[in-house]
Design a protein around this motif. Sequence first.
Motif, short mmCIF file in Angstrom:
data_model
loop_
_atom_site.label_atom_id
_atom_site.label_comp_id
_atom_site.label_asym_id
_atom_site.label_seq_id
_atom_site.Cartn_x
_atom_site.Cartn_y
_atom_site.Cartn_z
N VAL A 33 -9.76 0.33 -0.97
CA VAL A 33 -8.55 1.05 -1.36
C VAL A 33 -7.37 0.09 -1.35
O VAL A 33 -7.16 -0.64 -0.39
N ILE A 34 -6.57 0.09 -2.44
CA ILE A 34 -5.40 -0.78 -2.50
C ILE A 34 -4.17 -0.06 -3.06
O ILE A 34 -3.17 -0.70 -3.38
N VAL A 50 -8.32 -1.52 3.55
CA VAL A 50 -7.65 -2.10 2.39
C VAL A 50 -8.39 -3.40 2.05
O VAL A 50 -8.40 -4.34 2.83
N SER A 51 -9.02 -3.42 0.89
CA SER A 51 -9.87 -4.55 0.53
C SER A 51 -9.92 -4.70 -0.98
O SER A 51 -9.91 -3.70 -1.71
N LEU A 103 -1.10 -3.51 1.60
CA LEU A 103 -1.31 -2.85 2.88
C LEU A 103 -0.25 -1.80 3.20
O LEU A 103 -0.57 -0.66 3.55
N GLU A 104 1.02 -2.17 3.11
CA GLU A 104 2.07 -1.26 3.57
C GLU A 104 2.11 0.02 2.75
O GLU A 104 2.34 1.11 3.29
N GLU A 105 1.87 -0.08 1.46
CA GLU A 105 1.81 1.11 0.61
C GLU A 105 0.75 2.09 1.09
O GLU A 105 0.97 3.31 1.15
N VAL A 106 -0.41 1.56 1.44
CA VAL A 106 -1.51 2.40 1.90
C VAL A 106 -1.18 3.00 3.27
O VAL A 106 -1.44 4.18 3.54
N VAL A 107 -0.62 2.19 4.16
CA VAL A 107 -0.25 2.67 5.49
C VAL A 107 0.73 3.84 5.39
O VAL A 107 0.59 4.86 6.07
N LYS A 108 1.72 3.70 4.53
CA LYS A 108 2.71 4.77 4.37
C LYS A 108 2.07 6.04 3.83
O LYS A 108 2.42 7.15 4.24
N ALA A 109 1.14 5.88 2.91
CA ALA A 109 0.46 7.05 2.34
C ALA A 109 -0.42 7.74 3.38
O ALA A 109 -0.56 8.97 3.38
N ALA A 110 -1.03 6.96 4.28
CA ALA A 110 -1.90 7.54 5.30
C ALA A 110 -1.12 8.34 6.32
O ALA A 110 -1.64 9.29 6.91
N LEU A 169 2.72 -4.90 9.53
CA LEU A 169 2.83 -4.04 8.35
C LEU A 169 2.05 -2.74 8.50
O LEU A 169 1.96 -1.96 7.56
N GLY A 170 1.49 -2.50 9.69
CA GLY A 170 0.91 -1.20 9.98
C GLY A 170 -0.59 -1.13 10.08
O GLY A 170 -1.14 -0.04 10.29
N ALA A 171 -1.29 -2.24 9.95
CA ALA A 171 -2.75 -2.20 10.06
C ALA A 171 -3.17 -1.86 11.49
O ALA A 171 -2.54 -2.28 12.46
#
Length: 268
Positions: free
Chosen positions: A130-131, A149-150, A167-174, A198-200
Motif C-alpha cells: 500500500v502506498i 507501506v511497500s 508513508l505519512e499519507e498512509v499513516v494519516k489515512a489509518a 513520520l508515524g511508522a
Amino acid sequence: MTLSSWTTSSVEEVASTGPGIRFFQLYVYKDRNVVVQLVRRAERAGFKAIVLTVDTPRLGRREADIKNRFTLPPYLTLKNFEGLDLGKMDRINDPGLASYAASQNDQSLSWKDVKWLQTITSLPILVKGVITAEDARLAIQAGAAGIIVSNHGARQLDYVPATIMALEEVVKAAQGRVPVFLDGGVRRGTDVFKALALGASGIFIGRPVVFSLAAEGEAGVRKVLQMLRDEFELTMALSGCRSLKEITRNHIVTDWDPPRAAGALARL
C-alpha cells in the motif's frame, strides 16, 4: 522475520531454527485450495500473521532478471510448494519467476480476498504493498489488521514513489486504527528514525540482510543488524530522544512542509 511463499526453505524448516516472531508472506493463487494449504501450514508452524501481497497480481518487468538470465539453480526448489498440486517446478525458467507467477497468481485479486482469508484463518492479516491513502482506507475497511507501506523493492512498477515519501499519507489515512509499517530503502539507522518520526509503527529491512548474508553468512547478518541498532541509538541520542515515544514529526523537515525554523534532524 517475514518468510515469502516463494522461499527455497519451507515454513517448517524455518520454524525449526529457534524462537522468534515470524510472519508468512502470501500470494493469492487461482487455486484457492493451495492458499488454504499454505496458510494452514504456516499456522501449524507457529507463524504469527499472514502478510498478504497486494501489489503483484502480475509480475513487473524485472529487467535485471532478464539481463542476467536469472533462474533458480537446479539444486534449489520452492519448498513450500513441494507436494502440492501446483504444476511442475520446472516451469520456473527464464526470466526467473515470471512464468511461474503468471501461470499461478490470481490476477482478479481484490479487497474481497482479504475478507475471504479471514474465513480460513484466525491469524491477523497485514496488507503489504500500500502506498496511497485511498488504498489504506480500503484495506482497513476490508479488515486488515495492519498495513505495510511497500513498493516491492521498486521492482514492480517504475516511477512509484519511494516508500518513505508515501508513508505519512498512509499513516494519516489509518488514523491509528491499525499499525502502519514500512519497508524499502532502509540502509541506515537514520532511515529507521525518519520512518518512526513520520508515524511508522515499525520497520522491515530486506537487502541489507541479504547482502550481509551473502558476504559473511550469519555473522554478517548479526553485524548489519547491530550496525543499524547502533546508528539508530546514536541518532536518538543526538536528537535528544530518550525513548521511542519522544521521536516525533517535529524531528523531520520534508519538501512538503511549510517553512519553519531550522533545527530538524533531516530533510527528505
